[in-house]
Design a protein around this motif. Sequence first.
Motif, PDB file in Angstrom:
ATOM      1  N   VAL A  17       0.858  -1.178   0.000  1.00  0.00           N
ATOM      2  CA  VAL A  17       0.000   0.000   0.000  1.00  0.00           C
ATOM      3  C   VAL A  17       0.897   1.233   0.000  1.00  0.00           C
ATOM      4  CG1 VAL A  17      -1.691   1.353   1.299  1.00  0.00           C
ATOM      5  CG2 VAL A  17      -1.940  -1.134   1.138  1.00  0.00           C
ATOM      6  N   ALA A  18       0.625   2.173  -0.896  1.00  0.00           N
ATOM      7  CA  ALA A  18       1.422   3.400  -0.967  1.00  0.00           C
ATOM      8  C   ALA A  18       0.498   4.605  -0.941  1.00  0.00           C
ATOM      9  CB  ALA A  18       2.278   3.421  -2.229  1.00  0.00           C
ATOM     10  N   ALA A  19       0.820   5.564  -0.087  1.00  0.00           N
ATOM     11  CA  ALA A  19       0.032   6.795   0.010  1.00  0.00           C
ATOM     12  C   ALA A  19       0.498   7.786  -1.043  1.00  0.00           C
ATOM     13  CB  ALA A  19       0.171   7.396   1.405  1.00  0.00           C
ATOM     14  N   ALA A  20      -0.448   8.434  -1.699  1.00  0.00           N
ATOM     15  CA  ALA A  20      -0.118   9.393  -2.758  1.00  0.00           C
ATOM     16  C   ALA A  20      -0.881  10.691  -2.548  1.00  0.00           C
ATOM     17  CB  ALA A  20      -0.444   8.801  -4.134  1.00  0.00           C
ATOM     18  N   GLN A  40       8.710  -9.304  -6.299  1.00  0.00           N
ATOM     19  CA  GLN A  40       7.974 -10.448  -5.760  1.00  0.00           C
ATOM     20  C   GLN A  40       7.370 -11.265  -6.903  1.00  0.00           C
ATOM     21  OE1 GLN A  40       7.992 -11.096  -2.487  1.00  0.00           O
ATOM     22  NE2 GLN A  40       9.211  -9.244  -2.128  1.00  0.00           N
ATOM     23  N   PRO A  41       7.276 -12.574  -6.736  1.00  0.00           N
ATOM     24  CA  PRO A  41       6.677 -13.396  -7.799  1.00  0.00           C
ATOM     25  C   PRO A  41       5.202 -13.091  -8.033  1.00  0.00           C
ATOM     26  CG  PRO A  41       7.095 -14.704  -5.809  1.00  0.00           C
ATOM     27  CD  PRO A  41       7.766 -13.387  -5.613  1.00  0.00           C
ATOM     28  N   SER A  42       4.495 -12.687  -6.994  1.00  0.00           N
ATOM     29  CA  SER A  42       3.086 -12.329  -7.106  1.00  0.00           C
ATOM     30  C   SER A  42       2.847 -11.123  -6.207  1.00  0.00           C
ATOM     31  CB  SER A  42       2.186 -13.495  -6.682  1.00  0.00           C
ATOM     32  OG  SER A  42       0.822 -13.110  -6.684  1.00  0.00           O
ATOM     33  N   SER A  43       2.303 -10.062  -6.774  1.00  0.00           N
ATOM     34  CA  SER A  43       2.192  -8.834  -5.984  1.00  0.00           C
ATOM     35  C   SER A  43       1.005  -8.005  -6.423  1.00  0.00           C
ATOM     36  CB  SER A  43       3.471  -7.999  -6.106  1.00  0.00           C
ATOM     37  OG  SER A  43       3.646  -7.553  -7.450  1.00  0.00           O
ATOM     38  N   GLU A  44       0.612  -7.097  -5.520  1.00  0.00           N
ATOM     39  CA  GLU A  44      -0.398  -6.077  -5.791  1.00  0.00           C
ATOM     40  C   GLU A  44       0.078  -4.772  -5.180  1.00  0.00           C
ATOM     41  OE1 GLU A  44      -4.420  -8.904  -5.494  1.00  0.00           O
ATOM     42  OE2 GLU A  44      -4.155  -7.169  -4.164  1.00  0.00           O
ATOM     43  N   VAL A  45      -0.166  -3.676  -5.879  1.00  0.00           N
ATOM     44  CA  VAL A  45       0.123  -2.346  -5.347  1.00  0.00           C
ATOM     45  C   VAL A  45      -1.196  -1.586  -5.256  1.00  0.00           C
ATOM     46  CG1 VAL A  45       1.319  -0.153  -5.683  1.00  0.00           C
ATOM     47  CG2 VAL A  45       2.451  -2.302  -6.295  1.00  0.00           C
ATOM     48  N   HIS A  46      -1.477  -1.089  -4.070  1.00  0.00           N
ATOM     49  CA  HIS A  46      -2.696  -0.323  -3.846  1.00  0.00           C
ATOM     50  C   HIS A  46      -2.299   1.107  -3.499  1.00  0.00           C
ATOM     51  CE1 HIS A  46      -5.492  -3.827  -3.693  1.00  0.00           C
ATOM     52  NE2 HIS A  46      -4.364  -4.448  -3.418  1.00  0.00           N
ATOM     53  N   LEU A  47      -2.648   2.045  -4.357  1.00  0.00           N
ATOM     54  CA  LEU A  47      -2.367   3.456  -4.124  1.00  0.00           C
ATOM     55  C   LEU A  47      -3.582   4.090  -3.474  1.00  0.00           C
ATOM     56  CD1 LEU A  47      -0.658   4.442  -7.500  1.00  0.00           C
ATOM     57  CD2 LEU A  47       0.346   3.397  -5.455  1.00  0.00           C
ATOM     58  N   VAL A  48      -3.347   4.913  -2.472  1.00  0.00           N
ATOM     59  CA  VAL A  48      -4.455   5.538  -1.752  1.00  0.00           C
ATOM     60  C   VAL A  48      -4.238   7.041  -1.663  1.00  0.00           C
ATOM     61  CG1 VAL A  48      -3.358   5.000   0.478  1.00  0.00           C
ATOM     62  CG2 VAL A  48      -5.786   5.593   0.396  1.00  0.00           C
ATOM     63  N   ASN A  49      -5.287   7.779  -1.974  1.00  0.00           N
ATOM     64  CA  ASN A  49      -5.297   9.235  -1.846  1.00  0.00           C
ATOM     65  C   ASN A  49      -6.434   9.614  -0.908  1.00  0.00           C
ATOM     66  OD1 ASN A  49      -6.419  12.031  -3.695  1.00  0.00           O
ATOM     67  ND2 ASN A  49      -4.546  12.009  -2.510  1.00  0.00           N
ATOM     68  N   LEU A 129       3.702  -0.973   3.885  1.00  0.00           N
ATOM     69  CA  LEU A 129       3.083   0.334   3.667  1.00  0.00           C
ATOM     70  C   LEU A 129       4.190   1.330   3.354  1.00  0.00           C
ATOM     71  CD1 LEU A 129       0.677   2.280   3.753  1.00  0.00           C
ATOM     72  CD2 LEU A 129       0.859   2.288   6.240  1.00  0.00           C
ATOM     73  N   VAL A 130       4.044   2.075   2.268  1.00  0.00           N
ATOM     74  CA  VAL A 130       5.068   3.028   1.845  1.00  0.00           C
ATOM     75  C   VAL A 130       4.474   4.430   1.873  1.00  0.00           C
ATOM     76  CG1 VAL A 130       6.768   3.629   0.086  1.00  0.00           C
ATOM     77  CG2 VAL A 130       6.017   1.250   0.328  1.00  0.00           C
ATOM     78  N   VAL A 131       5.135   5.338   2.576  1.00  0.00           N
ATOM     79  CA  VAL A 131       4.688   6.732   2.650  1.00  0.00           C
ATOM     80  C   VAL A 131       5.876   7.640   2.383  1.00  0.00           C
ATOM     81  CG1 VAL A 131       2.800   6.274   4.248  1.00  0.00           C
ATOM     82  CG2 VAL A 131       5.055   6.826   5.153  1.00  0.00           C
ATOM     83  N   GLY A 132       5.591   8.844   1.927  1.00  0.00           N
ATOM     84  CA  GLY A 132       6.639   9.824   1.677  1.00  0.00           C
ATOM     85  C   GLY A 132       6.611  10.913   2.725  1.00  0.00           C
ATOM     86  N   THR A 133       7.748  11.523   2.935  1.00  0.00           N
ATOM     87  CA  THR A 133       7.834  12.671   3.830  1.00  0.00           C
ATOM     88  C   THR A 133       8.821  13.651   3.243  1.00  0.00           C
ATOM     89  OG1 THR A 133       8.278  13.400   6.088  1.00  0.00           O
ATOM     90  CG2 THR A 133       9.656  11.640   5.263  1.00  0.00           C
ATOM     91  N   GLN A 134       8.584  14.937   3.497  1.00  0.00           N
ATOM     92  CA  GLN A 134       9.445  15.978   2.944  1.00  0.00           C
ATOM     93  C   GLN A 134      10.696  16.190   3.771  1.00  0.00           C
ATOM     94  OE1 GLN A 134       8.952  17.204   0.116  1.00  0.00           O
ATOM     95  NE2 GLN A 134       6.782  17.090  -0.354  1.00  0.00           N
TER      96      GLN A 134
END
Length: 228
Positions: A17-20, A40-49, A129-134
């Motif tokens: 899951v990645a926050a955008a 990964q051999p099997s994966s899903e990416v879920h982007l959330v705003n 879970l992947v998030v960005g910060t300034q």
Amino acid sequence: MLLEWGMTDTNKPYVVVAAADFSAASELAVQRAFELASEQPSSEVHLVNVVQTYGAQVAYEMPIDTSALSVLTISEARARFKTYADQALARFTEQHPGKRCGRVVAHVRFDAIAGEIVQLAADLEADLLVVGTQGRRGLARALLGSTAEATVRLAPCPVLVVRPKAVPEAPPQIEPPCPRCVEARRASAGAELWCEQHRERHGQRHNLPSTRSRRVGCGNAARRPRVS
């Protein structure tokens, strides 16, 4: 099939899951999420705003100019974010021709930023879970950094915090009080706050011989370090 505690479902894809929010930091987080999923051999990416609601409408930050807001219906916001997710994946594929990640899903959640990001990760049993910060300080850090910090604290899975590569800003240093101002307060029993120069040039410091950069003194609005 029910799994006992401690067992894993070998058929479950690796869920990221990645926050955008369309900032440079979140773009790095999204691209990093794609990269990790592609390993990964099997994966899903879920982007959330996460957007702020106003009745049946939402305030939607524009991908090109994150300082601009557009008032959209919820369905319009979802459509725009789906377009952003498709374009972000296209950028990753173009930059990494040999890498592929599995399914990419765009989610729009509402109001509570950190809470909604974490709840989505919990709902999907996310592995990361992947998030960005300034990496900013001051007010910008309080607003941007608090989301990343709350996400790390609440998340039900490991969290990767991504920030742009940059030299950290030096924290502001506080100068000692002006000795002439101190003397003026003592001599007047506190009735006079500033020395003659500070009274005449309100907001300006003395031109002392040893001027130190990035320091904040009494009444010195001009030399306060700018918070970006």
